[in-house]
Scaffold this active site. Structure first.
Site, short mmCIF file in Angstrom:
data_model
loop_
_atom_site.label_atom_id
_atom_site.label_comp_id
_atom_site.label_asym_id
_atom_site.label_seq_id
_atom_site.Cartn_x
_atom_site.Cartn_y
_atom_site.Cartn_z
N HIS A 415 -13.45 -17.17 -29.64
CA HIS A 415 -13.07 -15.79 -29.34
C HIS A 415 -13.46 -15.38 -27.93
O HIS A 415 -12.98 -14.35 -27.42
CB HIS A 415 -13.72 -14.84 -30.35
CG HIS A 415 -12.86 -13.68 -30.71
ND1 HIS A 415 -12.02 -13.06 -29.81
CD2 HIS A 415 -12.71 -12.98 -31.88
CE1 HIS A 415 -11.39 -12.06 -30.39
NE2 HIS A 415 -11.78 -11.99 -31.65
N ASP A 419 -8.09 -13.99 -27.62
CA ASP A 419 -8.11 -12.79 -28.43
C ASP A 419 -7.30 -13.03 -29.71
O ASP A 419 -6.54 -14.01 -29.81
CB ASP A 419 -7.53 -11.60 -27.66
CG ASP A 419 -8.40 -11.23 -26.47
OD1 ASP A 419 -9.63 -11.45 -26.55
OD2 ASP A 419 -7.85 -10.74 -25.46
#
Length: 443
Positions: A415, A419
């Site tokens: 992450h 995204d």
């Protein structure tokens, strides 16, 4: 006498002076030295022949590998070897390295034991080069020689003479013959009755408990230790998140069924699902380049190519050989490359070059029957795609409930780099390419 003194002086055992040399003149000494020098040179020449053995060291394995575990000796002391024949195997945290003989010769000494940790440049074994005769190569280390055989023949020939002498002595010494006769058999004696009483007096043996409670401890090999270290490092370093999706495999299975026989006949390779997934991921990575990048310090490194790491299970652990420039390959080329790398992995023949690099990983747990799973990122990569088993499920198509072969796919991503929007978009693109493989021709 003079030549012996000079030879001894040359060896450092005697110090020559005017008194020790008869005559005491330098001319006499020089003449004596010339006479002895021939014998000294001969002795030095023969001594060099006795020092032909050389020590073979642990070879360089890779820049990042400095030591390994000596797993096995293929040869023992006294065995003859050919040039480039394997003598030992060293296990590292990535690959197994073979140590070969530099030339034909004989093993003289082993300087390490199996399961020892050996470092690069460490002395490994003593090797004497030289051509080996056929008899020694067929039966290396066998102590038997023709001389010993002749000795055995002679000893066998002497035995009848000894037997004749013994037979000649027997009539002269009847008492010895009588003593040497065996006693009469005692089989007719009845067994004793006290034995059953003794057994009856013993207490009954305790019955063993049902089941086993033994424990076995096995040392982890270097590859397993390295895998455990890297997996834990991935969990600690990456901000891992997994997203799932379902893929209707009907179109892909139909395409495979129609063309697999022709591909096998023409290209001698089986057409599987792996090539389709590899091609779909390569196309999706072009659209989402962040999934094909990695973090280095405070910078992001993007790749213009796709080096696809394919997870392969081996007896020693999970390895990820790399298919280079997968984006430029077609289905058949990808299948050939994956088949070749898989065979090398199962045979333990993978090299560091086969596993170095990699920008994206595909792991197929479906071959073992896995239905769901969350794969772990292969650092420093950003994402990994997990394939699973194909199961028939009821799905809604155009308002109708139908049965379709469904595969659950999982994308685990870092992450920090990706995204949620980009990760989901990537997985949806893979789904679209696989549900309609003709789209890959238009991409």
């Amino acid at each position: 006498m003079l030549s012996k003194q000079i030879a001894a002086a040359a060896r450092g055992k005697v110090v020559l002076n005017a008194r020790s040399i008869h005559g005491g003149t330098a001319l006499t000494m020089s003449r004596g030295w010339k006479a002895a020098s021939t014998y000294i040179r001969r002795a030095q020449f023969h001594s060099t022949n006795l020092l032909q053995a050389e020590t073979v060291k642990v070879p360089q394995m890779a820049e990042s590998i400095t030591e390994g575990t000596l797993k096995s000796w293929s040869k023992q002391v006294g065995d003859s070897v050919a040039a480039d024949e394997e003598v030992a195997t060293i296990e590292t945290d990535k690959i197994d390295v073979s140590v070969n003989a530099p030339s034909a010769g004989t093993i003289k000494e082993l300087l390490a034991n199996e399961e020892d940790t050996v470092a690069v440049g460490q002395d490994l074994f003593v090797f004497e080069p030289g051509e080996v005769s056929e008899s020694t190569s067929l039966h290396p280390g066998s102590p038997s020689t023709p001389k010993e055989d002749s000795k055995e023949d002679k000893s066998q020939g002497e035995k009848p003479k000894e037997d004749q002498e013994n037979t000649e002595d027997k009539p002269q010494k009847p008492e010895l013959a009588e003593k040497s006769t065996p006693p009469p058999p005692t089989e007719s004696k009845p067994p004793k009755k006290e034995a059953p009483k003794a057994t009856e007096s013993k207490p009954p043996a305790p019955t063993a408990a049902a089941g086993s409670r033994n424990e076995t401890r096995v040392k982890m090999n270097r590859m397993r230790l390295r895998i455990a270290e890297r997996l834990k490092e991935s969990q600690n370093a990456a901000a891992s998140l997994t997203t799932f999706n379902e893929i209707d495999m009907s179109s892909l299975m139909e395409m495979r069924k129609r063309y697999k026989d022709a591909v096998l006949k023409e290209h001698d390779v089986k057409l599987g699902f792996m090539s389709a997934f590899a091609k779909a991921c390569s196309l999706a990575l072009k659209e989402i380049p962040a999934a094909n990048a990695y973090i280095e310090g405070d910078e992001i490194v993007y790749h213009d190519f796709v080096d696809l790491s394919v997870a392969v299970a081996t007896p020693k652990g999970l390895v990820t050989p790399v298919v280079r420039n997968a984006e430029a390959m077609n289905f058949v080329e990808i299948e050939k490359e994956i088949a070749a790398l898989g065979k090398k992995a199962r045979d333990g023949k993978l090299t560091l070059e086969d596993m170095a690099g990699g920008t994206f990983t595909i792991s197929n747990g479906g071959v073992f029957g896995s239905l769901y799973g969350t794969p772990i990122i292969n650092l420093p990569q950003t994402a990994v795609l997990g394939m699973h088993a194909i199961k028939d499920k009821p799905v809604v198509v155009d308002g109708q409930i139908v049965i379709r072969p469904i595969m659950i796919v999982a994308l685990t991503y870092d992450h920090r780099m990706l995204d949620g929007r980009e990760a989901v978009t990537f997985l949806v693109r893979v789904k679209e390419y696989l549900e309609d493989p003709r789209k890959m021709l238009l991409a």
